[in-house]
Design a protein around this motif. Structure first.
Motif, PDB file in Angstrom:
ATOM      1  N   GLY A  51       0.805  -1.228   0.000  1.00 15.39           N
ATOM      2  CA  GLY A  51       0.000   0.000   0.000  1.00 15.39           C
ATOM      3  C   GLY A  51       0.827   1.262   0.000  1.00 15.39           C
ATOM      4  N   THR A  52       2.156   1.133  -0.061  1.00 12.18           N
ATOM      5  CA  THR A  52       3.004   2.320  -0.095  1.00 12.18           C
ATOM      6  C   THR A  52       4.171   2.084  -1.048  1.00 12.18           C
ATOM      7  OG1 THR A  52       4.335   3.856   1.234  1.00 12.18           O
ATOM      8  CG2 THR A  52       4.417   1.562   1.898  1.00 12.18           C
ATOM      9  N   ASP A  53       4.754   3.194  -1.551  1.00 17.11           N
ATOM     10  CA  ASP A  53       5.969   3.064  -2.372  1.00 17.11           C
ATOM     11  C   ASP A  53       7.208   3.331  -1.515  1.00 17.11           C
ATOM     12  OD1 ASP A  53       5.421   5.708  -1.902  1.00 17.11           O
ATOM     13  OD2 ASP A  53       5.839   6.390  -3.940  1.00 17.11           O
ATOM     14  N   ASP A  54       7.016   3.444  -0.211  1.00 17.08           N
ATOM     15  CA  ASP A  54       8.106   3.832   0.692  1.00 17.08           C
ATOM     16  C   ASP A  54       9.029   2.642   0.980  1.00 17.08           C
ATOM     17  OD1 ASP A  54       9.684   5.187   2.478  1.00 17.08           O
ATOM     18  OD2 ASP A  54       8.037   5.881   3.735  1.00 17.08           O
ATOM     19  N   LEU A  55      10.316   2.886   0.869  1.00 21.71           N
ATOM     20  CA  LEU A  55      11.316   1.826   1.089  1.00 21.71           C
ATOM     21  C   LEU A  55      12.113   2.030   2.361  1.00 21.71           C
ATOM     22  CD1 LEU A  55      12.803   1.646  -2.479  1.00 21.71           C
ATOM     23  CD2 LEU A  55      11.726  -0.242  -1.306  1.00 21.71           C
ATOM     24  N   ARG A  56      11.801   3.101   3.102  1.00 21.07           N
ATOM     25  CA  ARG A  56      12.652   3.418   4.247  1.00 21.07           C
ATOM     26  C   ARG A  56      12.701   2.227   5.219  1.00 21.07           C
ATOM     27  NH1 ARG A  56      10.520   9.524   5.415  1.00 21.07           N
ATOM     28  NH2 ARG A  56       8.588   8.631   4.614  1.00 21.07           N
ATOM     29  N   GLU A  57      13.922   1.775   5.514  1.00 21.37           N
ATOM     30  CA  GLU A  57      14.166   0.674   6.459  1.00 21.37           C
ATOM     31  C   GLU A  57      13.473  -0.632   6.047  1.00 21.37           C
ATOM     32  OE1 GLU A  57      16.168   0.944   9.205  1.00 21.37           O
ATOM     33  OE2 GLU A  57      16.550   3.079   8.937  1.00 21.37           O
ATOM     34  N   ALA A  58      13.196  -0.802   4.767  1.00 29.11           N
ATOM     35  CA  ALA A  58      12.537  -2.036   4.305  1.00 29.11           C
ATOM     36  C   ALA A  58      13.515  -3.206   4.396  1.00 29.11           C
ATOM     37  CB  ALA A  58      12.071  -1.856   2.862  1.00 29.11           C
ATOM     38  N   PRO A  59      13.023  -4.386   4.782  1.00 31.16           N
ATOM     39  CA  PRO A  59      13.917  -5.561   4.830  1.00 31.16           C
ATOM     40  C   PRO A  59      14.615  -5.832   3.492  1.00 31.16           C
ATOM     41  CG  PRO A  59      11.880  -6.033   5.998  1.00 31.16           C
ATOM     42  CD  PRO A  59      11.685  -4.683   5.340  1.00 31.16           C
ATOM     43  N   SER A  60      13.990  -5.457   2.374  1.00 33.00           N
ATOM     44  CA  SER A  60      14.624  -5.690   1.065  1.00 33.00           C
ATOM     45  C   SER A  60      15.987  -5.004   0.975  1.00 33.00           C
ATOM     46  CB  SER A  60      13.725  -5.162  -0.064  1.00 33.00           C
ATOM     47  OG  SER A  60      13.544  -3.764   0.065  1.00 33.00           O
ATOM     48  N   LEU A  61      16.130  -3.862   1.643  1.00 32.01           N
ATOM     49  CA  LEU A  61      17.383  -3.100   1.555  1.00 32.01           C
ATOM     50  C   LEU A  61      18.528  -3.795   2.293  1.00 32.01           C
ATOM     51  CD1 LEU A  61      16.026   0.519   2.100  1.00 32.01           C
ATOM     52  CD2 LEU A  61      16.754  -0.524  -0.054  1.00 32.01           C
ATOM     53  N   VAL A  62      18.187  -4.705   3.201  1.00 29.77           N
ATOM     54  CA  VAL A  62      19.220  -5.467   3.904  1.00 29.77           C
ATOM     55  C   VAL A  62      19.441  -6.804   3.192  1.00 29.77           C
ATOM     56  CG1 VAL A  62      19.900  -6.418   6.138  1.00 29.77           C
ATOM     57  CG2 VAL A  62      18.322  -4.493   6.058  1.00 29.77           C
ATOM     58  N   ASN A  63      18.338  -7.438   2.804  1.00 30.09           N
ATOM     59  CA  ASN A  63      18.415  -8.802   2.255  1.00 30.09           C
ATOM     60  C   ASN A  63      19.025  -8.848   0.854  1.00 30.09           C
ATOM     61  OD1 ASN A  63      16.776 -11.083   3.918  1.00 30.09           O
ATOM     62  ND2 ASN A  63      16.027  -9.047   4.404  1.00 30.09           N
ATOM     63  N   ILE A  64      18.579  -7.983  -0.041  1.00 30.65           N
ATOM     64  CA  ILE A  64      19.038  -8.091  -1.439  1.00 30.65           C
ATOM     65  C   ILE A  64      20.541  -7.814  -1.578  1.00 30.65           C
ATOM     66  CG2 ILE A  64      18.740  -7.137  -3.790  1.00 30.65           C
ATOM     67  CD1 ILE A  64      15.711  -7.148  -3.234  1.00 30.65           C
ATOM     68  N   PRO A  65      21.105  -6.783  -0.921  1.00 28.82           N
ATOM     69  CA  PRO A  65      22.561  -6.610  -1.031  1.00 28.82           C
ATOM     70  C   PRO A  65      23.344  -7.839  -0.546  1.00 28.82           C
ATOM     71  CG  PRO A  65      21.561  -4.605  -0.223  1.00 28.82           C
ATOM     72  CD  PRO A  65      20.473  -5.639  -0.249  1.00 28.82           C
ATOM     73  N   ILE A  66      22.844  -8.533   0.474  1.00 28.96           N
ATOM     74  CA  ILE A  66      23.548  -9.743   0.953  1.00 28.96           C
ATOM     75  C   ILE A  66      23.544 -10.799  -0.160  1.00 28.96           C
ATOM     76  CG2 ILE A  66      23.437 -11.694   2.586  1.00 28.96           C
ATOM     77  CD1 ILE A  66      22.395  -9.702   4.690  1.00 28.96           C
ATOM     78  N   MET A  67      22.391 -10.981  -0.808  1.00 28.61           N
ATOM     79  CA  MET A  67      22.304 -11.966  -1.902  1.00 28.61           C
ATOM     80  C   MET A  67      23.252 -11.589  -3.036  1.00 28.61           C
ATOM     81  SD  MET A  67      18.184 -11.978  -2.243  1.00 28.61           S
ATOM     82  CE  MET A  67      17.129 -12.214  -0.835  1.00 28.61           C
ATOM     83  N   LEU A  68      23.223 -10.294  -3.408  1.00 27.23           N
ATOM     84  CA  LEU A  68      24.053  -9.843  -4.542  1.00 27.23           C
ATOM     85  C   LEU A  68      25.535  -9.998  -4.212  1.00 27.23           C
ATOM     86  CD1 LEU A  68      22.107  -6.587  -5.550  1.00 27.23           C
ATOM     87  CD2 LEU A  68      22.114  -8.768  -6.788  1.00 27.23           C
TER      88      LEU A  68
END
Ligand code: NAD
Length: 434
Positions: free
Chosen positions: A320-337
């Protein structure tokens, strides 16, 4: 009444639209010229359900400008709704709030009430008033009122129109009357108190909700070890009115623009006054670990992400939002990459903002189905409706259907018998994969 609002973000814009809707003449001020241009021409620069429609309905009482001097010069009330992000030490960065205070002091030419809607540490309203008074360019009377905001992104308009309460911190009878007039057409209970208590209500509320989430997440992790089902546990707990059933959904932790920074800011403030808030500290630590929960689970299935295709469903911190602030994706995806994965990602709203924050071997897909195709493992990070609608068969196009669900989107019972692994939070793993 004539009202100016400093800041056209999630809070400022929602406030502007709702106050125009209840009959006030509102001018919304922002320093971001591109945002103001977009607000004038459309489309609405932020994703928030019902906001564009309500804005369109009330355009006759709503204007947008970067010209703060004109906007603040002759008005009944000025709301401050700019950001108060986290500083490196965890304390709140008040530079945007005080920048607005300086602009107000330089511009006001008649008596007015300054209403602080931004979340600010206890004692800040008093400092803003002192600052304003010492910088005023004209002989006018300014009163500062604390009026913290409790909306949630994704339901901001509904929350403002039908909120559980309006908190007003002031000891001035005339300011209290101005606040009563501003909110007279919103039928909500008003809690009148002093400014410090109003500021504390905001932090104490947010930190309590963060604590509740971290608590159920810890219980969920223990449920996994002991073979209990956290959804049933939460249901059974939530039926007790002393506990309540809200904010008891286990998952991969809270994100967003409020809980992370507001827990850290109050913890910092407590420490500064030699009163450490140990419960708040625990909520922060649990949440930081919880964001990595799926990464830890992935180790059960693969030694490393090297060469894997990882399907990621959801990037924003909540649906329901386009907000990414402190989203888990910002921690998880860099680890995968960083460990050699190729990521395929789906999000209906957050892709453009995510691209500005994270780069690397990522393919963005238009549908969850396309994202899943040929993937070695799937991470569910946001429970968007498009994700909730998926059926077990949709996951069978993966090279190895291993589903790590950080939002408990599906009933594990519905996964029984399919050749896949379904590993969610606080529930028994379903595994029919060889
Ligand atoms: N987002 C939420 O869900 C939420 C809920 C309750 C309270 N709050 C609090 O409300 C405040 C605002 O949060 P937000 O999420 O709306 O922030 P935001 O980052 O979305 O918006 C802040 C806006 O203020 C503008 N701005 C900065 N300096 C300015 C100035 N001098 N004059 C005019 N505009 C200026 C920025 O350009 C930006 O558009 C914060 O203190 C936050 O903690 C947020």
């Amino acid at each position: 009444m004539n009202i100016a609002i400093a800041g056209a973000g999630y809070v400022g814009l929602a406030s502007a639209v709702v106050l125009a809707h209840v009959g006030h003449q509102v001018v919304c001020v922002d320093v971001d010229e591109a945002k103001i241009e977009q607000l004038k021409k459309g489309p609405c620069p932020i994703h928030e359900p019902a906001l564009p429609e309500l804005m369109a309905e009330n355009l006759s009482r709503l204007t947008f400008t970067t010209d703060y001097a004109v906007a603040y010069s002759n008005t009944d009330a000025i709301f401050i709704a700019v950001g108060t992000p986290e500083k490196a030490d965890g304390s709140a960065n008040l530079s945007y709030v005080f920048a607005v205070a300086e602009q107000i002091a330089a511009s006001v030419t008649c008596d007015c009430v300054v209403i602080v809607k931004s979340t600010v540490p206890i004692g800040t309203n008093e400092k803003i008033e002192q600052h304003l008074k010492s910088h005023l360019k004209h002989d006018v009377t300014i009163e500062v009122v604390s009026n913290p905001e409790f909306l949630s992104q994704g339901t901001a308009i509904r929350d403002m129109l039908y909120g559980s309460r309006i908190v007003v911190g002031t000891e001035s009878e005339s300011a209290r009357q101005v606040m009563a007039n501003i909110y007279e057409n919103l039928e909500q209970p008003v809690v009148f108190t002093d400014r410090r208590s109003a500021e504390m209500i905001k932090y104490a509320s947010n930190d309590f909700l963060a604590l509740k989430i971290s608590y159920i997440n810890e219980i969920a992790n223990l449920c996994e070890v002991l073979g209990a089902n956290v959804e049933d546990v939460a249901r059974g707990m939530g039926m007790d009115p002393r506990i309540g059933d809200k904010f008891l959904r286990a998952g991969i932790g809270y994100g967003g623009s409020c809980f992370p920074k507001d827990t850290k800011a109050l913890h910092w403030l407590g420490n500064f006054h030699d009163h450490e808030l140990k419960t708040v500290k625990a909520a922060i630590e649990v949440n930081e670990n919880q964001k990595l929960r799926l990464i830890k689970k992935a180790r059960k299935y693969y030694d490393s992400f090297e060469g894997l295709i990882v399907a990621v469903l959801g990037l924003t911190f909540k649906p329901g939002t386009d907000d990414l602030r402190e989203a888990p994706s910002l921690v998880n995806i860099p680890i995968m990459l960083d460990s050699g994965a190729k990521v395929k990602a789906f999000d209906p709203c957050g892709v453009e903002k995510f691209k500005r924050k994270v780069s690397g071997n990522i393919i963005y897909c238009d549908t969850p189905e396309e994202t899943l195709k040929d993937a070695d493992i799937c991470f569910i990070l946001t429970e968007w409706p498009e994700v909730l609608e998926l059926q077990p068969v949709h996951f069978l196009t993966m090279k190895r259907p291993i589903i790590l669900d950080g939002r408990n989107c599906y009933d594990p019972g519905g996964m029984e018998g399919y050749p896949l692994v379904y590993d969610s939070i606080g529930r028994t793993v379903v595994s029919y994969l060889d």
